[in-house]
Motif scaffolding. Structure first.
Motif, PDB file in Angstrom:
ATOM      1  N   THR A  44       0.832  -1.194   0.000  1.00  0.00           N
ATOM      2  CA  THR A  44       0.000   0.000   0.000  1.00  0.00           C
ATOM      3  C   THR A  44       0.871   1.250   0.000  1.00  0.00           C
ATOM      4  N   MET A  45       0.256   2.372  -0.401  1.00  0.00           N
ATOM      5  CA  MET A  45       0.975   3.632  -0.420  1.00  0.00           C
ATOM      6  C   MET A  45       1.521   3.993   0.950  1.00  0.00           C
ATOM      7  N   ARG A  46       0.661   3.932   1.981  1.00  0.00           N
ATOM      8  CA  ARG A  46       1.062   4.389   3.293  1.00  0.00           C
ATOM      9  C   ARG A  46       2.173   3.532   3.890  1.00  0.00           C
ATOM     10  N   MET A  47       2.086   2.221   3.713  1.00  0.00           N
ATOM     11  CA  MET A  47       3.161   1.374   4.230  1.00  0.00           C
ATOM     12  C   MET A  47       4.459   1.647   3.486  1.00  0.00           C
ATOM     13  N   ALA A  48       4.371   1.863   2.181  1.00  0.00           N
ATOM     14  CA  ALA A  48       5.569   2.196   1.410  1.00  0.00           C
ATOM     15  C   ALA A  48       6.198   3.480   1.925  1.00  0.00           C
ATOM     16  N   GLU A  49       5.363   4.467   2.238  1.00  0.00           N
ATOM     17  CA  GLU A  49       5.855   5.748   2.740  1.00  0.00           C
ATOM     18  C   GLU A  49       6.622   5.572   4.053  1.00  0.00           C
TER      19      GLU A  49
END
Length: 285
Positions: A44-49
């Motif tokens: 997911t975007m947030r985990m990647a961030e």
């Protein structure tokens, strides 16, 4: 493919780009025998961030079938699922190399089929490369892709997409014959042009031999600390699941912490303590 323009100053879904240069596939390739490569899965975007500042490689693994979708194995995962999650991870990262797994059935039939699938992945996600399972048998596919400009990370040893043929998730390389075959697999995918190799679920001595035998980085998972890097499923190492593989070290117990936080929220809703004065809007005079 759709193009989206999002105001990064106001959207929680898209981070403001960080002032750092993204690593490259050649940079990872050149880490052989040097500082160990840090690799984790992201879906997911947030985990990647959150992971991006600490990782060299983010792997959009087909393990998302089990972790995100609750599927019994990785086999039902589709190319469309991998592309959707791969694009999200690329949007959420600015430093790590993003690699996307090729799902079961998207590359085995022929080199041409593999190229068609891999080209879609790179074009529609912005990822740097793909990962595919298989040793010497997949070497012609790896060579076909590498010669056409598609970076490939190989995956040998315990290959989850072949779990039915392997007969389970037991460690590989215990017999002399299997030991020799996996070494041959490592050499074959290296010669075919893979820029790195994931060695999963192999006995420690074999992992060490593989690392010494090939000229590209070997990233272990359930292998050896002497590999050129390590990868884990992020949700496993964060303690989000009750059952985790033997080779996982839990660095947190997020499942318990999330449960406790939600229990507090539920109690405050039921007691009408939430929302409080800070969370509601007063009428203007």
């Amino acid at each position: 493919m759709s193009t989206y323009t999002i105001d990064t100053a106001t959207s929680r879904a898209t981070p403001t780009p960080a002032p750092m240069k993204r690593l490259t596939v050649p940079a990872i390739r050149n880490r052989k025998g040097k500082e160990p490569i840090v690799m984790l899965t992201a879906y997911t975007m947030r985990m990647a961030e959150l992971l991006d500042p600490h990782c060299d490689v983010l792997l959009v693994g087909d393990s998302l079938g089990q972790v995100i979708y609750g599927l019994p194995s990785t086999l039902p995962v589709t190319l469309e699922m991998m592309i959707a999650h791969g694009a999200a991870v690329v949007r959420g990262s600015h430093h790590a190399v993003v690699i996307v797994d090729m799902p079961f059935g998207s590359y085995e039939a022929s080199p041409e089929r593999a190229f068609e699938s891999a080209a879609r992945v790179l074009a529609e996600t912005g990822a740097a490369g793909v990962k595919l399972e298989g040793g010497a048998t997949m070497a012609p596919v790896i060579e076909f892709l590498a010669r056409r400009g598609i970076p490939v990370m190989a995956h040998i040893g315990l290959t989850p997409q072949a779990v039915n043929a392997l007969g389970g998730y037991a460690a590989r390389g215990r017999s002399n014959a299997e030991h020799a075959r996996i070494i041959d697999d490592a050499r074959a995918v290296t010669e075919a042009g893979a820029f790195a190799i994931v060695a999963e679920g192999v006995i420690e001595t074999l992992a060490n031999e593989i690392t010494a035998a090939v000229s590209v980085p070997v990233i272990g998972i359930g292998a050896s600390a002497q590999c050129d890097g390590q990868v884990l499923v992020t949700e496993d190492m964060l303690g989000l699941f009750e059952r985790t593989p033997r080779f996982v070290r839990k660095y947190d117990d997020l499942a318990s912490r999330i449960s406790a936080a939600v229990a507090t929220y539920a109690a405050e809703v039921r007691s009408r303590d939430f929302p409080g004065a800070e969370q509601v809007y007063a009428a203007r005079d």
